[in-house]
Enzyme design. Sequence first.
Site, PDB file in Angstrom:
ATOM      1  N   ARG A   1       0.839  -1.412  -0.034  1.00  0.00           N
ATOM      2  CA  ARG A   1       0.101   0.067   0.101  1.00  0.00           C
ATOM      3  C   ARG A   1       0.853   1.283  -0.036  1.00  0.00           C
ATOM      4  O   ARG A   1       1.923   1.402   0.543  1.00  0.00           O
ATOM      5  CB  ARG A   1      -0.653  -0.059   1.264  1.00  0.00           C
ATOM      6  CG  ARG A   1      -1.848  -1.276   1.272  1.00  0.00           C
ATOM      7  CD  ARG A   1      -2.840  -0.928   2.531  1.00  0.00           C
ATOM      8  NE  ARG A   1      -3.714  -2.158   2.224  1.00  0.00           N
ATOM      9  CZ  ARG A   1      -4.448  -2.656   3.319  1.00  0.00           C
ATOM     10  NH1 ARG A   1      -4.768  -1.697   4.269  1.00  0.00           N
ATOM     11  NH2 ARG A   1      -5.451  -3.608   3.239  1.00  0.00           N
TER      12      ARG A   1
ATOM     13  N   ARG B   1       1.742   1.687   9.896  1.00  0.00           N
ATOM     14  CA  ARG B   1       1.547   2.143   8.672  1.00  0.00           C
ATOM     15  C   ARG B   1       2.568   1.813   7.887  1.00  0.00           C
ATOM     16  O   ARG B   1       3.443   2.685   7.757  1.00  0.00           O
ATOM     17  CB  ARG B   1       0.764   3.517   8.521  1.00  0.00           C
ATOM     18  CG  ARG B   1      -0.126   3.614   7.160  1.00  0.00           C
ATOM     19  CD  ARG B   1      -0.637   5.091   7.295  1.00  0.00           C
ATOM     20  NE  ARG B   1      -1.558   5.424   8.410  1.00  0.00           N
ATOM     21  CZ  ARG B   1      -2.651   5.126   8.357  1.00  0.00           C
ATOM     22  NH1 ARG B   1      -3.264   4.656   7.283  1.00  0.00           N
ATOM     23  NH2 ARG B   1      -3.649   5.281   9.582  1.00  0.00           N
TER      24      ARG B   1
ATOM     25  N   GLU C   1      -6.829   0.296  14.744  1.00  0.00           N
ATOM     26  CA  GLU C   1      -7.664  -0.761  14.002  1.00  0.00           C
ATOM     27  C   GLU C   1      -6.740  -2.163  13.818  1.00  0.00           C
ATOM     28  O   GLU C   1      -5.644  -2.076  13.343  1.00  0.00           O
ATOM     29  CB  GLU C   1      -8.402  -0.417  12.680  1.00  0.00           C
ATOM     30  CG  GLU C   1      -8.811  -1.486  11.842  1.00  0.00           C
ATOM     31  CD  GLU C   1      -8.820  -1.121  10.402  1.00  0.00           C
ATOM     32  OE1 GLU C   1      -8.890  -2.151   9.494  1.00  0.00           O
ATOM     33  OE2 GLU C   1      -9.288  -0.024  10.047  1.00  0.00           O
TER      34      GLU C   1
ATOM     35  N   SER D   1     -10.589  -6.095  10.522  1.00  0.00           N
ATOM     36  CA  SER D   1     -12.074  -5.583   9.943  1.00  0.00           C
ATOM     37  C   SER D   1     -12.494  -6.625   8.990  1.00  0.00           C
ATOM     38  O   SER D   1     -11.908  -7.763   8.505  1.00  0.00           O
ATOM     39  CB  SER D   1     -11.714  -4.440   9.106  1.00  0.00           C
ATOM     40  OG  SER D   1     -11.112  -4.606   7.927  1.00  0.00           O
TER      41      SER D   1
ATOM     42  N   ARG E   1       0.298  -5.630  12.054  1.00  0.00           N
ATOM     43  CA  ARG E   1       0.155  -4.541  12.961  1.00  0.00           C
ATOM     44  C   ARG E   1      -0.150  -4.993  14.229  1.00  0.00           C
ATOM     45  O   ARG E   1       0.010  -4.198  15.224  1.00  0.00           O
ATOM     46  CB  ARG E   1      -1.181  -3.864  12.414  1.00  0.00           C
ATOM     47  CG  ARG E   1      -1.651  -2.636  13.224  1.00  0.00           C
ATOM     48  CD  ARG E   1      -2.749  -1.978  12.353  1.00  0.00           C
ATOM     49  NE  ARG E   1      -2.297  -0.998  11.359  1.00  0.00           N
ATOM     50  CZ  ARG E   1      -2.970  -0.451  10.500  1.00  0.00           C
ATOM     51  NH1 ARG E   1      -4.252  -0.146  11.202  1.00  0.00           N
ATOM     52  NH2 ARG E   1      -2.673   0.205   9.462  1.00  0.00           N
TER      53      ARG E   1
END
Length: 232
Positions: A69, A84, A156, A159, A195
């Site tokens: 990403r 991130r 987070e 999800s 993460r």
Amino acid sequence: MMTPTLVTPQIMGGTGFLNEHSDEIYYLPADDLYLTGTSEVALAGYHADEILDLSAGPKRYMGWSTCYRREAGSAGKDTRGIIRVHQFNKAEMFSYCRPEDAAEEHQRFLAWEEEMLAKVELPYRVIDTAAGDLGTSAARKFDCEAWLPTQERYMEVTSTSNCTTFQARRLGIRERREDGMAPVATLNGTLATTRWIVAFLENHQRSDGSVYVPEALRPYLGGLEALTPVAR
């Protein structure tokens, strides 16, 4: 499945990522291919243009892959450390089911994510994402957020999204039913990613620098009850 990390524009677009998320995706113009930011993309494309038999229930897959990403919209937020990053690994759940079974399947994915968080003994909360914050493909999304003591906030860590028939319609994934052909529903959910390490270390580190190992993880670490710093 160990999914491919390169997909065609048809698959990337069919899953709904070539819109508001397009600036976060790495594109290789020489090959006209995209690097995936989640194995959801390859798993959704696995049955593109196929007719599935769901008479025995949902078809479920687990994808493991490296993800990429650009984090173009992060503006430097959380870019230090491993919260991130541009490249990471992730275990992703994916399901093809009948539309009328999608809500129940969504709850099943959420329950598995919560079970994982409970096993590693992390304090967390579940967010039922507001409609205005949903991506293009999801009709409903639950985020599980773990507590970060040093930042005094929730982050987070998993999800799960119910995409209903959105992706299947665009990718031509159908089921033969009594009244004819009909698109199936697709769902996805992150089960674990790198993460998690941040929340794990912050919540389980002791004052002497050692890290408490939850009982559920000990069989995978040779019975270790704590991770201890290497003496130098």
